[in-house]
Design a protein around this motif. Structure first.
Motif, PDB file in Angstrom:
ATOM      1  N   ASN A 265       0.662  -1.197   0.122  1.00  0.00           N
ATOM      2  CA  ASN A 265       0.063   0.091  -0.191  1.00  0.00           C
ATOM      3  C   ASN A 265       0.785   1.309   0.123  1.00  0.00           C
ATOM      4  OD1 ASN A 265      -2.009   1.934   0.443  1.00  0.00           O
ATOM      5  ND2 ASN A 265      -2.594   1.010   2.292  1.00  0.00           N
ATOM      6  N   TYR A 267       2.486   4.933  -0.157  1.00  0.00           N
ATOM      7  CA  TYR A 267       2.255   6.221  -0.011  1.00  0.00           C
ATOM      8  C   TYR A 267       3.200   7.185  -0.902  1.00  0.00           C
ATOM      9  CZ  TYR A 267      -0.213   4.871   4.118  1.00  0.00           C
ATOM     10  OH  TYR A 267      -1.160   4.366   5.197  1.00  0.00           O
ATOM     11  N   GLN A 308      -2.006   9.041   3.716  1.00  0.00           N
ATOM     12  CA  GLN A 308      -3.033   8.067   2.794  1.00  0.00           C
ATOM     13  C   GLN A 308      -3.974   8.974   1.829  1.00  0.00           C
ATOM     14  OE1 GLN A 308      -2.846   8.764   6.166  1.00  0.00           O
ATOM     15  NE2 GLN A 308      -3.408   7.097   7.414  1.00  0.00           N
ATOM     16  N   LYS A 409      -8.832  -1.381   6.863  1.00  0.00           N
ATOM     17  CA  LYS A 409      -7.464  -1.706   7.394  1.00  0.00           C
ATOM     18  C   LYS A 409      -7.806  -3.093   8.119  1.00  0.00           C
ATOM     19  CE  LYS A 409      -4.768   0.312   6.721  1.00  0.00           C
ATOM     20  NZ  LYS A 409      -4.189   1.500   7.401  1.00  0.00           N
ATOM     21  N   LYS A 412      -2.587  -3.070  10.172  1.00  0.00           N
ATOM     22  CA  LYS A 412      -1.933  -1.728  10.351  1.00  0.00           C
ATOM     23  C   LYS A 412      -0.543  -2.061  10.237  1.00  0.00           C
ATOM     24  CE  LYS A 412      -2.364  -2.075  15.430  1.00  0.00           C
ATOM     25  NZ  LYS A 412      -2.954  -1.349  16.668  1.00  0.00           N
ATOM     26  N   ARG A 415      -0.007  -2.277   6.636  1.00  0.00           N
ATOM     27  CA  ARG A 415      -0.990  -1.384   5.675  1.00  0.00           C
ATOM     28  C   ARG A 415      -1.828  -2.263   4.723  1.00  0.00           C
ATOM     29  NH1 ARG A 415       2.997   3.100   2.813  1.00  0.00           N
ATOM     30  NH2 ARG A 415       4.452   3.564   4.903  1.00  0.00           N
ATOM     31  N   ASN A 417      -5.053  -3.684   3.144  1.00  0.00           N
ATOM     32  CA  ASN A 417      -6.448  -3.318   3.358  1.00  0.00           C
ATOM     33  C   ASN A 417      -7.279  -4.557   2.678  1.00  0.00           C
ATOM     34  OD1 ASN A 417      -6.050  -1.146   4.483  1.00  0.00           O
ATOM     35  ND2 ASN A 417      -5.977   0.221   2.392  1.00  0.00           N
TER      36      ASN A 417
END
Length: 439
Positions: A265, A267, A308, A409, A412, A415, A417
């Motif tokens: 995930n 960023y 995010q 989520k 965590k 990350r 999902n």
């Protein structure tokens, strides 16, 4: 069925919503978020919710540690456009094999499932980084006992376009439902070995790639009166392939750049991969051929206080450079490594020896604790059809799609999902459930 105007209106609405959300994310509450940024907002995932329900203490966000594995297990009971009702299990695993400051995250995704469309699916896909990222090893391995329609080559069925065919003096035109049911077994073994060549995220190396299709049953083909031809049969006989089995075995030379901060995930950062694949007959290919594949992904933050909230872009293309590739092994949407392209259409809806795909996605946080997020996305696909009666080139016709999605989520620490997307295309819409982001 969606009319063209309804599709365009839906895509305009998605674009408008995306624009509003970007403005809101970038300005609407940036000041508040900056003011509150000094406050430590505990991040939670779905397991923390379960702990709260069972009155157990929440688990703090782990500092990434070498050797610690994070596992996400998702029982699959649902529905997808390509598979119908699905029952199975998806297991995602991540691990740092050395200091996270010097070594990228290794990820793996295992899927075992059966479907109401008489499909049995086994897949193992992984991205492995050795200590200090000296080697990157990836795999895309699948064994499918499969049923799925195809829809011809190129981009047809949009704006009332017919699909035409011609073979041995027999010709015709198909309108309406273009689906052509196929039943087959498929084995894919892709293993890639890349060596880091400098300190700026560049890698180079080679891959071994095997595609094998067997026991192909072209269920709508009829060669006696009344004749009903299929695109699989016409393509295969035109270019000299068997109609019941074929394979493409090859080696690839690859160059890759990967500066993403997290492959599950991201960023920030970008990903680039260029691969030239050669499929010689002496390695067992039904016919000799060569192919060029290229892919680019990038991630742009729209609010520095909220990583995010970002815009993500994905481009990829495949071109058959020489020779011919069997029909079922031609580039096709949703047949990428993680089956994520073409949301808004069914798997295999567009196929061709030359294909280009582009997608943009706006990802945004819904809750400050990180549990919920959302996305809006737009994509487009174009493909060629080289057969003499069609002669359709790239960009002659473009198929648009788009939609919205929810993110929950699941882990965590890495990350991960759970993703639930609703996509619409011309004449089709569907719900797509997965683990991990689309790209």
């Amino acid at each position: 069925m969606y009319s063209v105007q309804k599709l365009l209106n839906s895509l305009r609405f998605i674009t408008m919503v995306t624009t509003i959300l970007i403005v809101f994310a970038g300005h609407g509450y940036a000041q508040k978020e900056t003011a509150d940024s000094a406050k430590a907002i505990p991040q939670i995932d779905i397991f923390d919710v379960l702990r709260k329900i069972t009155k157990k203490p929440a688990k703090l966000v782990d500092t990434p540690q070498a050797g610690k594995r994070n596992t996400s297990i998702l029982p699959v009971i649902g529905y997808s456009p390509s598979n119908g009702a699905v029952l199975g299990l998806t297991i995602g695993a991540t691990k740092y094999f050395a200091d996270p400051k010097t070594t990228k995250l290794t990820t793996a995704l295992l899927n075992l499932s059966v479907t109401s469309k008489d499909q049995v699916i086994f897949s193992l896909r992984y991205d492995f980084y050795t200590p200090k990222n000296k080697w990157y090893i990836s795999g895309d391995n699948r064994l499918l006992f499969f049923t799925q329609p195809t829809y011809g080559l190129g981009i047809y069925g949009l704006h009332s376009q017919p699909y035409s065919f011609s073979w041995n003096g027999i010709s015709g035109t198909t309108k309406g439902d273009l689906s052509q049911p196929l039943k087959y077994n498929y084995l894919r073994l892709y293993e890639t070995f890349l060596r880091k060549i400098n300190d700026k995220h560049w890698y180079a190396g080679m891959g071994v790639m095997i595609d094998y299709n067997a026991k192909i049953q072209d269920e709508s083909l009829k060669l006696d009166s009344p004749v009903h031809l299929t695109s699989h049969y016409v393509y295969s006989t035109t270019y000299g392939f068997k109609t019941n089995s074929y394979n493409t075995n090859g080696l690839s030379a690859q160059v890759m750049h990967d500066s993403r901060d997290n492959p599950v995930n991201p960023y920030s950062g970008y990903y680039l991969n260029v691969s030239y694949r050669v499929n010689p007959k002496f390695l067992g290919s039904s016919q000799g051929s060569s192919m060029l594949y290229y892919e680019y992904r990038t991630y742009v933050n729209v609010n520095k206080a909220i990583p995010q909230n970002l815009l993500a872009f994905w481009l990829w293309g495949t071109n058959v450079i020489s020779g011919h590739v069997p029909y079922l092994e031609l580039p096709s949407i949703t047949w990428d490594t993680y089956n994520r392209s073409g949301r808004g259409y069914i798997q295999g809806r567009f196929r061709g020896p030359n294909m280009f795909y582009a997608e943009s996605e706006f990802r945004f946080r819904l809750t400050r604790n990180g549990l919920l997020g959302g996305v809006t996305f737009l994509n487009c696909t174009t493909a060629s059809n080289p057969l003499p009666y069609a002669n359709q080139n790239l960009f002659d016709t473009i198929a648009p799609g788009g939609g919205i999605g929810l993110r929950i989520k699941m882990n965590k620490a890495d990350r991960t999902n759970i993703t639930a997307d609703y996509g619409i295309g011309h004449g089709f819409s569907g719900i797509y459930l997965n683990i991990r982001e689309a790209f």
